[in-house]
Scaffold this active site. Structure first.
Site, PDB file in Angstrom:
ATOM      1  CG  HIS A  34      47.774  -4.481 138.404  1.00 50.48           C
ATOM      2  ND1 HIS A  34      47.711  -3.427 139.284  1.00 50.48           N
ATOM      3  CD2 HIS A  34      48.771  -4.187 137.541  1.00 50.48           C
ATOM      4  CE1 HIS A  34      48.622  -2.535 138.983  1.00 50.48           C
ATOM      5  NE2 HIS A  34      49.291  -2.976 137.916  1.00 50.48           N
ATOM      6  CD  GLU A 108      53.642  -3.031 135.004  1.00 52.93           C
ATOM      7  OE1 GLU A 108      53.952  -1.832 134.973  1.00 52.93           O
ATOM      8  OE2 GLU A 108      52.990  -3.551 135.919  1.00 52.93           O
TER       9      GLU A 108
END
Length: 158
Positions: A34, A108
């Site tokens: 990201h 995550e």
């Protein structure tokens, strides 16, 4: 000539190369991290905290997206966290892709007590040795206190 790729012609004499190329081509996986978040900029651990990308992060993604044009017809998937969804949305919009999805299994690792901590603050805190073990791949399957182990992440992502 059996086929041509990136200017190289593959013929009957290249059977091994062709077979290896074919397998590689069919299993191409592109991973993209990201764009930058404010916590990234500050050096904070941001595992489960749902933080958006900042303006610099959006610019990073816009700069990289054109390099992914050859994958425009591919399957796009991201973590459900805002920073990942925003990154995928920018890439998808630039490439004209409408099939982007989110998968919970790509979330995550749970950093437990280290969530929001900087490297320095984690080393000065009560779990300093746990932090060093967690960050060291040679330590084995160590999890952050109140967080996830690496094998749990591996199992979840399968």
């Amino acid at each position: 000539m059996l086929f041509q790729y990136l200017g190289h012609s593959f013929g009957a004499a290249d059977t091994t190369i062709y077979a290896n190329f074919y397998v590689f081509y069919m299993t191409t996986l592109v991973l993209m991290r990201h764009g930058e978040t404010e916590w990234n900029r500050m050096g904070r651990q941001s595992s489960r905290t749902d933080i958006s990308i900042n303006e610099r992060g959006a610019a990073e993604v816009r700069a990289v997206a054109p390099a992914l044009e050859s994958f425009a017809s591919a399957f796009f998937v991201s973590s459900p966290l805002n920073r990942a969804k925003e990154t995928a949305a920018i890439v998808a919009a630039i490439l004209g892709v409408e099939n982007a999805q989110t998968w919970e299994s790509l979330r995550e690792i749970d950093a437990g007590v280290f969530e929001g901590e900087t490297h320095t603050s984690a080393l000065q805190g009560p779990y300093a040795q746990d932090y060093l073990n967690w960050r060291d791949p040679s330590s084995g399957n160590v999890g952050a206190p109140l967080g996830e182990t690496w094998s749990a992440v591996d199992e979840r992502a399968r």
